[in-house]
Design a protein around this motif. Structure first.
Motif, mmCIF file in Angstrom:
data_model
loop_
_atom_site.group_PDB
_atom_site.id
_atom_site.type_symbol
_atom_site.label_atom_id
_atom_site.label_comp_id
_atom_site.label_asym_id
_atom_site.label_seq_id
_atom_site.Cartn_x
_atom_site.Cartn_y
_atom_site.Cartn_z
ATOM 1 N N ARG A 47 0.828 -1.207 0.000
ATOM 2 C CA ARG A 47 0.000 0.000 0.000
ATOM 3 C C ARG A 47 0.866 1.262 0.000
ATOM 4 N NH1 ARG A 47 -3.187 -3.460 3.424
ATOM 5 N NH2 ARG A 47 -5.255 -3.786 2.507
ATOM 6 N N ILE A 48 1.964 1.234 0.737
ATOM 7 C CA ILE A 48 2.854 2.393 0.794
ATOM 8 C C ILE A 48 3.437 2.682 -0.581
ATOM 9 C CG2 ILE A 48 5.083 3.201 1.686
ATOM 10 C CD1 ILE A 48 4.373 1.771 4.325
ATOM 11 N N ILE A 49 3.938 1.656 -1.260
ATOM 12 C CA ILE A 49 4.549 1.847 -2.584
ATOM 13 C C ILE A 49 3.505 2.311 -3.592
ATOM 14 C CG2 ILE A 49 5.682 0.652 -4.503
ATOM 15 C CD1 ILE A 49 7.158 -1.046 -2.420
ATOM 16 N N GLN A 62 2.481 13.487 1.086
ATOM 17 C CA GLN A 62 2.759 14.883 0.775
ATOM 18 C C GLN A 62 4.102 15.372 1.313
ATOM 19 O OE1 GLN A 62 0.343 16.792 -1.279
ATOM 20 N NE2 GLN A 62 0.136 14.572 -1.573
ATOM 21 N N SER A 63 4.770 14.558 2.105
ATOM 22 C CA SER A 63 6.083 14.947 2.644
ATOM 23 C C SER A 63 6.873 13.704 3.000
ATOM 24 C CB SER A 63 5.914 15.821 3.893
ATOM 25 O OG SER A 63 5.397 15.055 4.963
ATOM 26 N N ALA A 64 8.178 13.876 3.133
ATOM 27 C CA ALA A 64 9.041 12.767 3.543
ATOM 28 C C ALA A 64 8.712 12.322 4.965
ATOM 29 C CB ALA A 64 10.505 13.181 3.424
ATOM 30 N N ALA A 65 8.321 13.260 5.817
ATOM 31 C CA ALA A 65 7.967 12.920 7.195
ATOM 32 C C ALA A 65 6.730 12.025 7.232
ATOM 33 C CB ALA A 65 7.719 14.184 8.012
ATOM 34 N N GLU A 66 5.750 12.314 6.360
ATOM 35 C CA GLU A 66 4.535 11.503 6.306
ATOM 36 C C GLU A 66 4.869 10.088 5.825
ATOM 37 O OE1 GLU A 66 0.116 11.607 4.181
ATOM 38 O OE2 GLU A 66 1.400 13.396 4.107
ATOM 39 N N LEU A 67 5.738 10.001 4.815
ATOM 40 C CA LEU A 67 6.161 8.684 4.323
ATOM 41 C C LEU A 67 6.968 7.950 5.386
ATOM 42 C CD1 LEU A 67 6.572 6.467 2.272
ATOM 43 C CD2 LEU A 67 8.351 7.860 1.174
ATOM 44 N N MET A 68 7.830 8.659 6.104
ATOM 45 C CA MET A 68 8.620 8.056 7.167
ATOM 46 C C MET A 68 7.708 7.418 8.220
ATOM 47 S SD MET A 68 11.682 7.605 8.683
ATOM 48 C CE MET A 68 12.917 8.899 8.438
ATOM 49 N N TYR A 69 6.664 8.149 8.591
ATOM 50 C CA TYR A 69 5.732 7.607 9.594
ATOM 51 C C TYR A 69 5.079 6.329 9.079
ATOM 52 C CZ TYR A 69 1.976 7.256 12.990
ATOM 53 O OH TYR A 69 1.141 6.794 13.972
ATOM 54 N N ALA A 70 4.680 6.329 7.804
ATOM 55 C CA ALA A 70 4.052 5.138 7.228
ATOM 56 C C ALA A 70 5.008 3.952 7.250
ATOM 57 C CB ALA A 70 3.597 5.437 5.803
ATOM 58 N N LEU A 71 6.269 4.183 6.912
ATOM 59 C CA LEU A 71 7.261 3.110 6.921
ATOM 60 C C LEU A 71 7.504 2.588 8.332
ATOM 61 C CD1 LEU A 71 9.780 4.666 4.369
ATOM 62 C CD2 LEU A 71 8.514 2.531 4.031
ATOM 63 N N GLU A 72 7.489 3.496 9.306
ATOM 64 C CA GLU A 72 7.672 3.076 10.701
ATOM 65 C C GLU A 72 6.512 2.204 11.174
ATOM 66 O OE1 GLU A 72 10.073 3.433 12.743
ATOM 67 O OE2 GLU A 72 11.294 5.166 12.210
ATOM 68 N N HIS A 73 5.356 2.340 10.534
ATOM 69 C CA HIS A 73 4.155 1.625 10.993
ATOM 70 C C HIS A 73 3.549 0.785 9.870
ATOM 71 C CE1 HIS A 73 4.666 5.085 13.708
ATOM 72 N NE2 HIS A 73 4.122 4.321 14.633
ATOM 73 N N TYR A 74 4.392 0.304 8.956
ATOM 74 C CA TYR A 74 3.854 -0.431 7.812
ATOM 75 C C TYR A 74 3.113 -1.691 8.234
ATOM 76 C CZ TYR A 74 7.427 -4.136 7.940
ATOM 77 O OH TYR A 74 8.187 -5.215 8.300
ATOM 78 N N GLU A 75 3.531 -2.288 9.354
ATOM 79 C CA GLU A 75 2.869 -3.508 9.813
ATOM 80 C C GLU A 75 1.432 -3.244 10.254
ATOM 81 O OE1 GLU A 75 5.581 -4.758 12.835
ATOM 82 O OE2 GLU A 75 6.587 -6.178 11.516
ATOM 83 N N GLU A 76 1.168 -2.013 10.690
ATOM 84 C CA GLU A 76 -0.161 -1.684 11.203
ATOM 85 C C GLU A 76 -1.194 -1.562 10.084
ATOM 86 O OE1 GLU A 76 0.127 1.697 13.768
ATOM 87 O OE2 GLU A 76 1.842 0.858 14.860
ATOM 88 N N ASP A 98 -0.929 -3.613 7.450
ATOM 89 C CA ASP A 98 -0.876 -4.925 6.820
ATOM 90 C C ASP A 98 -2.204 -5.664 7.088
ATOM 91 O OD1 ASP A 98 -0.141 -7.991 6.876
ATOM 92 O OD2 ASP A 98 1.457 -6.982 5.758
ATOM 93 N N ASP A 99 -2.630 -6.476 6.134
ATOM 94 C CA ASP A 99 -3.908 -7.178 6.269
ATOM 95 C C ASP A 99 -3.948 -8.072 7.501
ATOM 96 O OD1 ASP A 99 -4.892 -6.002 4.001
ATOM 97 O OD2 ASP A 99 -4.298 -7.638 2.659
ATOM 98 N N VAL A 100 -2.826 -8.750 7.806
ATOM 99 C CA VAL A 100 -2.787 -9.637 8.971
ATOM 100 C C VAL A 100 -3.015 -8.839 10.251
ATOM 101 C CG1 VAL A 100 -1.335 -11.193 10.324
ATOM 102 C CG2 VAL A 100 -1.276 -11.286 7.819
ATOM 103 N N TYR A 101 -2.356 -7.677 10.344
ATOM 104 C CA TYR A 101 -2.505 -6.824 11.523
ATOM 105 C C TYR A 101 -3.950 -6.339 11.647
ATOM 106 C CZ TYR A 101 -1.779 -2.892 14.703
ATOM 107 O OH TYR A 101 -1.859 -2.013 15.756
ATOM 108 N N LYS A 102 -4.541 -5.950 10.510
ATOM 109 C CA LYS A 102 -5.913 -5.443 10.543
ATOM 110 C C LYS A 102 -6.887 -6.510 11.033
ATOM 111 C CE LYS A 102 -5.778 -1.707 7.179
ATOM 112 N NZ LYS A 102 -6.341 -1.179 5.914
ATOM 113 N N LYS A 103 -6.660 -7.768 10.618
ATOM 114 C CA LYS A 103 -7.532 -8.849 11.081
ATOM 115 C C LYS A 103 -7.454 -9.003 12.592
ATOM 116 C CE LYS A 103 -7.445 -11.505 6.773
ATOM 117 N NZ LYS A 103 -6.947 -12.729 6.080
ATOM 118 N N LYS A 104 -6.238 -8.883 13.135
ATOM 119 C CA LYS A 104 -6.078 -8.970 14.595
ATOM 120 C C LYS A 104 -6.836 -7.838 15.277
ATOM 121 C CE LYS A 104 -1.518 -11.211 14.613
ATOM 122 N NZ LYS A 104 -0.088 -11.044 14.976
#
Length: 566
Positions: free
Chosen positions: A236-238, A251-265, A267-273
């Motif tokens: 989803r991030i890519i 819209q910014s590198a900081a916003e993308l950085m936050y997404a990368l830090e929380h990419y697991e959250e 993720d479909d597996v995480y959402k199911k949990k």
């Protein structure tokens, strides 16, 4: 071509050739006196048809790099323009490009790629925060060096440019097909920070799939179509990074950085949990419905449940000794239904950021900003709460922000918007309003003064700057209940301002008595502060060691009556 063993500029001894492009050759050289290895990039004038045009590009590249200082960027040391060639001396980056890693090993491990992406986000955030912003525009594996320590360095600034609004002519046909954003070709739009977001997304696609977007069929499919084992969160991030419309990207590198830090959250597996957890929570509420009497009672119990949950999370967060657990609990408290407008969880986060390591990182700033922005409507419903959160966030940026290696000027300018929000939203009688105005005014001074000096428009700007520093010194630096690092940072800012602008203060009407009073206030307050950590002790001693030079600056500025009062 340079000969192996020859000396460049009498001090750089050529050791070996390490690379060659269409127009240039790169050598490894050593400065034997300094025992330091450098990279020497040579462009031969007789090997380029339009050398002057090429030279202009090289000059633009070196001019940009000379202004920069970041651990993931090379430094330009020297530029030598000879009769035969144009030579650039720069940091020698050990290692190989990620392009070579792809050629040898194919797709790279997902976790490693995400760590590289975070480093590249930090670089882009640094570039985009320059004044004016620098847009890199050619992110791709070939321009990323992987060093032996596992970190990466971004090289080749040949297509980078300083951002100029509405300048479409400078954004045509630049970058590498496949990695470049649509707006980089054919005058389809203007390149900005979001252009680099696209290029980084395409680069991540190549790294995790091994499929080169610059080769046929020139498409980027969802990464799990190439490898189902990859994270749906990263997919989803890519996909968001590589949207054709810049408005649909991060819209910014900081916003993308936050997404990368929380990419697991995401993720479909995480959402199911999370859905299972939500189902459990809903079940609890359903039981309350069964035993509630009427709609009013139902609302009461639901509200009480939310309040109890919120208070329990806040209590657990306050007791938690593990930093990550503490941050997670405060985030969960903010997410409790109808509690996003409460101030305590946000203030708890801010305090946790300070107490962890006395550093407010770019990752933490992205996290806090997202929490506040996502819940701004609920927060602004109570102006008093929202104002307090903005004021504390402004102070967090001012005293603790680590962007640009914690430069005090960067900190001050990064805090402006938060203090401005205080000024715009403060209820009548808000006790910190004058301090917020002083912080905001000082930040704007640092943001604008270079331009004001260049345009000869700085006269009259220094006296208000001086008065605002005095306001903060008397209200904060002298306050023994304030944290020692805040007091020390403020004392150093004031000392540095005197040292740098003593003559300007004098020219704007600050008397010697006034500036001397500020100096003695700094000196005496510094002496009274009892430090408790190695970091604050070093900071105190650093400021103390510069006091003598600061006093000399005052004496030199006020040694004659010309230009101001005594």
């Amino acid at each position: 071509m340079l000969k192996i063993g020859s000396l460049v500029d009498g001090k750089y001894k050529i050791l070996s050739k390490v690379g060659q492009g269409g127009m240039s050759v790169v050598y490894m050289a050593i400065n034997e006196k300094a025992n330091k290895t450098w990279a020497v990039k040579e462009v031969r004038k007789d090997g380029v048809l339009d050398f002057e045009a090429v030279k202009q590009g090289l000059v633009a590249e070196t001019d940009i790099l000379k202004k920069l200082s970041h651990p993931n960027l090379p430094s330009i040391i020297d530029v030598i323009d000879t009769d035969d060639s144009f030579i650039i001396i720069m940091d020698y980056i050990q290692g190989n490009s990620l392009n070579k890693a792809l050629e040898e090993y194919g797709a790279q491990p997902q976790d490693r790629v995400i760590e590289w992406a975070k480093q590249l986000c930090d670089v882009l955030g640094y570039l985009h925060s320059r004044q004016p912003p620098i847009i890199y525009r050619d992110m791709k594996p070939a321009n990323i060096m992987l060093k032996p320590d596992g970190n990466v360095t971004l090289i080749d600034f040949g297509t980078a440019r300083e951002f100029k609004e509405k300048n479409l002519a400078d954004t045509t046909c630049l970058g590498t097909v496949g990695y470049a954003a649509p707006e980089q070709f054919g005058g389809m739009g203007q390149t900005d920070a979001r252009t680099d977001i696209y290029c980084l997304g395409a680069t991540l696609y190549h790294l995790v799939t091994g499929c080169n977007p610059s080769e046929p069929p020139y498409e980027m499919e969802p990464i799990r179509q190439k490898n189902p084992a990859l994270s749906s969160g990263l997919e989803r991030i890519i996909l968001k990074c590589t949207q054709k419309d810049p408005n649909n990207r991060y819209q910014s590198a900081a916003e993308l950085m936050y997404a990368l830090e929380h990419y697991e959250e995401i993720d479909d597996v995480y959402k199911k949990k999370q859905k299972r957890k939500l189902a459990g929570f809903i079940t609890t509420l359903s039981l309350a419905v069964i035993f509630a009497v009427g709609g009013f009672t139902l609302n009461y119990f639901a509200a009480q449940k939310a309040t109890d949950t919120y208070q329990n999370l806040m209590s657990d967060a306050a007791k938690a000794t593990d930093y990550n657990k503490k941050i997670k609990l405060y985030g969960q408290a903010i997410a409790v239904p109808n509690k996003a407008g409460e101030k305590d969880a946000y203030l708890g986060l801010i305090q946790a950021y300070k107490e962890n390591d006395s550093v407010f990182s770019t990752e933490e700033s992205a996290q806090l900003i997202k929490y506040i922005n996502n819940n701004k409507k609920q927060l602004q419903a109570d102006p008093e709460n929202y104002t307090e959160i903005c004021f504390e966030t402004g102070k967090l940026f001012w005293y603790y922000y680590d962007y640009g290696k914690g430069n005090p000027i960067t900190r001050a300018t990064s805090s402006i918007a938060w203090f401005q929000d205080v000024i715009n939203n403060a209820p009548e009688g808000y006790e910190n309003l004058n301090m917020a105005k002083a912080y905001s005014s000082i930040g704007k001074f640092y943001r604008d003064i270079t331009t004001d000096v260049t345009e000869a428009d700085d006269k009259g700007k220094y006296k208000p700057f001086f008065d605002n520093i005095n306001e903060l010194l008397n209200s904060i630096a002298k306050d023994t209940s304030e944290s020692e690092i805040v007091r020390l940072e403020l004392l150093e800012l004031a000392r540095n301002a005197i040292s740098q602008y003593a003559t300007k203060f004098k020219g704007d009407g600050v008397t010697k008595s006034e500036i001397s009073d500020m100096y003695y206030l700094i000196r005496d307050t510094l002496e009274d502060i009892e430090t408790t950590t190695e970091k604050t002790t070093a900071k105190k001693n650093g400021t103390k060691s510069l006091l003598f030079d600061t006093k000399k600056a005052i004496d030199a500025a006020y040694s004659t009556s010309k230009g101001g009062t005594q």
